[in-house]
Motif scaffolding. Sequence first.
Motif, PDB file in Angstrom:
ATOM      1  N   ALA B  83       0.829  -1.202   0.000  1.00  0.00           N
ATOM      2  CA  ALA B  83       0.000   0.000   0.000  1.00  0.00           C
ATOM      3  C   ALA B  83       0.864   1.252   0.000  1.00  0.00           C
ATOM      4  CB  ALA B  83      -0.920  -0.001   1.212  1.00  0.00           C
ATOM      5  N   LEU B  84       1.946   1.185   0.773  1.00  0.00           N
ATOM      6  CA  LEU B  84       2.846   2.341   0.822  1.00  0.00           C
ATOM      7  C   LEU B  84       3.445   2.596  -0.558  1.00  0.00           C
ATOM      8  CD1 LEU B  84       4.334   4.454   2.488  1.00  0.00           C
ATOM      9  CD2 LEU B  84       6.143   2.780   2.845  1.00  0.00           C
ATOM     10  N   LEU B  85       3.873   1.496  -1.221  1.00  0.00           N
ATOM     11  CA  LEU B  85       4.462   1.666  -2.553  1.00  0.00           C
ATOM     12  C   LEU B  85       3.436   2.236  -3.526  1.00  0.00           C
ATOM     13  CD1 LEU B  85       6.759  -1.460  -2.945  1.00  0.00           C
ATOM     14  CD2 LEU B  85       7.381   0.920  -2.481  1.00  0.00           C
ATOM     15  N   GLN B  86       2.213   1.728  -3.442  1.00  0.00           N
ATOM     16  CA  GLN B  86       1.169   2.265  -4.329  1.00  0.00           C
ATOM     17  C   GLN B  86       0.949   3.749  -4.067  1.00  0.00           C
ATOM     18  OE1 GLN B  86      -2.525   0.577  -5.227  1.00  0.00           O
ATOM     19  NE2 GLN B  86      -1.869  -1.544  -5.038  1.00  0.00           N
ATOM     20  N   SER B  87       0.920   4.118  -2.783  1.00  0.00           N
ATOM     21  CA  SER B  87       0.720   5.526  -2.439  1.00  0.00           C
ATOM     22  C   SER B  87       1.863   6.381  -2.951  1.00  0.00           C
ATOM     23  CB  SER B  87       0.609   5.696  -0.920  1.00  0.00           C
ATOM     24  OG  SER B  87      -0.537   5.054  -0.453  1.00  0.00           O
ATOM     25  N   LEU B  88       3.091   5.869  -2.769  1.00  0.00           N
ATOM     26  CA  LEU B  88       4.252   6.631  -3.222  1.00  0.00           C
ATOM     27  C   LEU B  88       4.245   6.768  -4.740  1.00  0.00           C
ATOM     28  CD1 LEU B  88       7.053   5.224  -0.878  1.00  0.00           C
ATOM     29  CD2 LEU B  88       5.950   7.450  -0.761  1.00  0.00           C
ATOM     30  N   THR B  89       3.850   5.703  -5.427  1.00  0.00           N
ATOM     31  CA  THR B  89       3.775   5.762  -6.889  1.00  0.00           C
ATOM     32  C   THR B  89       2.769   6.812  -7.324  1.00  0.00           C
ATOM     33  OG1 THR B  89       4.189   3.401  -6.874  1.00  0.00           O
ATOM     34  CG2 THR B  89       3.490   4.367  -8.965  1.00  0.00           C
ATOM     35  N   LEU B  90       1.586   6.734  -6.716  1.00  0.00           N
ATOM     36  CA  LEU B  90       0.547   7.699  -7.073  1.00  0.00           C
ATOM     37  C   LEU B  90       1.028   9.122  -6.793  1.00  0.00           C
ATOM     38  CD1 LEU B  90      -2.415   8.298  -7.884  1.00  0.00           C
ATOM     39  CD2 LEU B  90      -2.961   8.202  -5.461  1.00  0.00           C
ATOM     40  N   ALA B  91       1.634   9.315  -5.609  1.00  0.00           N
ATOM     41  CA  ALA B  91       2.090  10.656  -5.237  1.00  0.00           C
ATOM     42  C   ALA B  91       3.181  11.139  -6.183  1.00  0.00           C
ATOM     43  CB  ALA B  91       2.588  10.661  -3.799  1.00  0.00           C
TER      44      ALA B  91
END
Lengths: 366, 304, 381
Positions: B83-91
């Motif tokens: 989830a963190l990686l997905q959030s960082l990617t999106l950000a």
Amino acid sequence: MKTYSAIKTTLICLAISVSANGAMASENKLNIYNWSDYIAPDTIANFDALTGIETTYDVFDSNEVLEGKLLGGQTGYDLVVPTASFMEMQIQAGVFMPLDKSKLKNYANLDPEIMQLLAKHDPGNKYAIPYLWGTTGIAYNIDKIKQRMPDAPLDSWDMIFKPEVIAKFADCGVAIIDAPSENFEIAQNYLGLDPHSGAEADMDAAIDLWKSIRPYVRYFHSSQQVDDLATGEICLAIGWSGDMFQALNDAADAGNGVKIDYYIPKEGSTIWFDVFGIPNDAKNIDAAHKFLDYTMDAKIAAANSNEIWYANAIPSSMPMILDEIKNNVSVYPTEKIKANLFIDKPGDAATARARNKAWARLKAGS
Amino acid sequence: MKKPLSNKINWFKGVLLGVPSLWLAVFLFLPLMLILKMSFAEAILAQPPFTALLNWGEGLLPELNISFFSYALLIEDNYYIGALLQSLTLATIATSCTLLIALPMVLAMIKMPNKWQNIFLILVILPFWTSFLIRVYSWKILLRNDGFINQILLYFGLINDPLPMLYSQFAVLIGIVYSYLPFMILPLFAGLKKLDYALVEAAEDLGAKPLTIFFRVILPLIYPSIIAGIILVFIPATGEFVIPDLLGGSDSLLIGKLIWIEFFNNRDWPTASAIALILLILFALPLLILNKFTRKSQKWQDLV
Amino acid sequence: MSEAQVNIAADRKPWAQKTETPFIQIKNISKKYDGITVLDDVSIDIYKGEFFGLLGGSGSGKTTLLRVLAGFEQPDQGDIIINGTSILNLAANRRPINMMFQSYALFPHMNVRKNISFGLEQEKLSKAEIAERVAHYIHLVQLDDFANRKPQQLSGGQRQRVALARCLIKQPEFILLDEPMAALDNKLREQTQFELVALQEQLGLTMMVVTHDQKEAMALSTRIGVMQAGKIEQIGEPQQIYNQPKNHFVANFIGAANFFSARIKAINVESQPIAIDTEFGTAHAILNRFSNTKIGQKMEFAIRPEYINMHPRGTEVKLADDMLQAKARVEDVAFRGENSVYRLKLNSGQTCMVSSAQADISWDQEISISWQVKHMMFLMD
């Protein structure tokens, strides 16, 4: 039970941090915290006039807001209205004080059948007085469904759980409530398993069922369905009865040609109760009991149901309830359907966590 | 006896420094400590729903009750890290888009006469006068199947069926870029406004092409503003909860939603605190390093 | 380039020769901002190797003209021709013109070497060639020891030399200097002026300097153009501008001058000089440059403070034919070192400034003044 509004969720943390409300304790005061638009407009005024109690009435939009406050402690409220499945955990956390039934002369008015179901959340019916109740079911856009599938099984979970059926509606939008425990229960029940089983095999079976229809779901959310059904953005949704009626009415009011209907699937679904409870740090305990007794009066219960179209737990109020409400099987289900309803039981922390995690992964498609 | 003046000045200095320090202590440090404390507790069904850090038992000294359960949970499998990686990617994508939109806008603004600059600045700030939620909500109306954008596309025959844009990563991206654009524009504008325009003209005069001017003169001089803008957009975008909730589909699992799930669905305040704390550390560390680095290079520059 | 080959325009005065073609032609340039005329039909011819000074007050349009030449502004009308080719349609980064900005506009994030090499890096040159030329120009402006410093670590004079080297290394056809001395203190300014002229002559550069400082313009320029309100008032060599100003504005703007009214008394066609009536007597002068002289026409004459002689009362000499005189009283004296400036009140009531090194005149003294007719600058607006 009503959904949390997405708008208000952002305020949750803020609400928790300022949990100590300005409500003061005093002889003739009462502080109530209820769902917004969830009471007949004159109930409070009439109660105050009758008893001379000065009632402060605040509202919230989600069980999460309420629970955040309750677990933080010192809410300053004398009566709150959680949904029973939430209250079950809150009782275990020691949030509520037992009711003094000697002060509740109308207690006998309560529907024994409902009290029995409620006892599964509140063993011995020690803490909760049922206020209004409803179901979880399926709402749909009549025209769009008929157009895509004239013989759609509009009385069954097959609408959702049969891939070849739901696939037909993927293009017009399918939405599922984002309530992990209920979704597991519904799926396990549909598969003929114990809805409340936390066994790994049963949960895996439920997840596999959801996975099989995951590609056809537009989104998982607990409140957006209301708007989106009414505007025609989606055509099929699992939702809570109260919300689905609101979508139905909104569509009718908008006059945009969208017609919505709601049903409780015959295989069975969840029944939920919004219940009154007295927080353990309440200051105006007598007044709280007086108000509880007042709501159990048949006339008052009927007035509340007539105003907001939810079923109440006072059978003697039936004669005073409007025909279009009491004859609506989606509000007051038939005995046959009622027999298949089951409660939403969150389970222990480990089960809840496992369900939430599996559900989160399912949604993300991973 | 009259107090010497220097004492008064010291007293005044003390107040000047004390007020912001007190503010930081009460509104930043204390809550942070509470979160830190909570993250080392264990979730229980109680009020409050986590174990106490200190246990006053029989002995004279309290028993220290530290649990690493929450942190262990976070690295147990790839649920949280994913989830963190997905959030960082999106950000990262959202921040890049914001920068790519803001830069040309600001470069155009800076060339305008002052009067127009002010009008554009007001236009950039104007949305702040309405609620953030209403602005995100209005995107729902724009992106809907029967929404404005689809109707225009249908009217001009560019598409035959409405494009389902709402409840997708694309919609989330639009929402974040739209919402945070001013936070990129304002520092960039401030940075470019401070930039001596004669430097741009000098580079042009020396034969540099626009791209060369941008990369060799403008960029190196306004990079602190760009970094400020990136920080202002990237950090809240990573933890963003409301925009994905309103505009997003279910195909992504973001860290903001995970904190929400821990807090409300799992009633696990310690784990929610641990995630929040780790996010904070993830953001604060690079900033501290950057700060140290820029200070060092500044000192080095002064020496040479 | 050896010095023998260098063609020093200051010595040859190509503008005085009818046969020479100007190297740079600024032709009828006009420009308006929001309906306000900032450049009004400006035409200037500049010859190769010339150091042209563009002099004017703030708002005169001199900076706009500079920016038009550099390519930062487009004129509404007119043309700019270098070596026979119009450059009007070339963008600033493609013009064979380089500019030294008023505050130098050195790139603060680059050291001296990088600043100087920046322009060359935009051309397709080998690294070795760039390095070689950069070293040469750093040496030329005597910054060898400072090549690795950032601009903020340099003195004002050093910064100016970096800015100059940054222009020169591009070997442009034409160099524009925008108030090159404004950021320097007085003493450094004079020294730098000499160095700049020396460099310009040594390298045979064609330059234009924009300044509001008439002393600077005089010191640097082969010719000066005086601008006011978007118009060129006069173009000429420094001495010419100083001694034969075309009109009141130029006479007043360049140096100090005392102005008095006059009137044409008689025009004698046989002998060239015209008789002109002044309150101090009749003067005879040749006024060829005025086309429409007629009897009775009102005009003006100006006289520079240093051309007025003062005599204490009783020591007046007999006046020659070509001199005029007046009586006055000393109101104030300001000591300026090499000379003093006297403020006189003439008997006719006007104020008159005189600069002189005479020691025998002081406050409140009644004196006589005299001047030669040839120093009277007749002006008609």
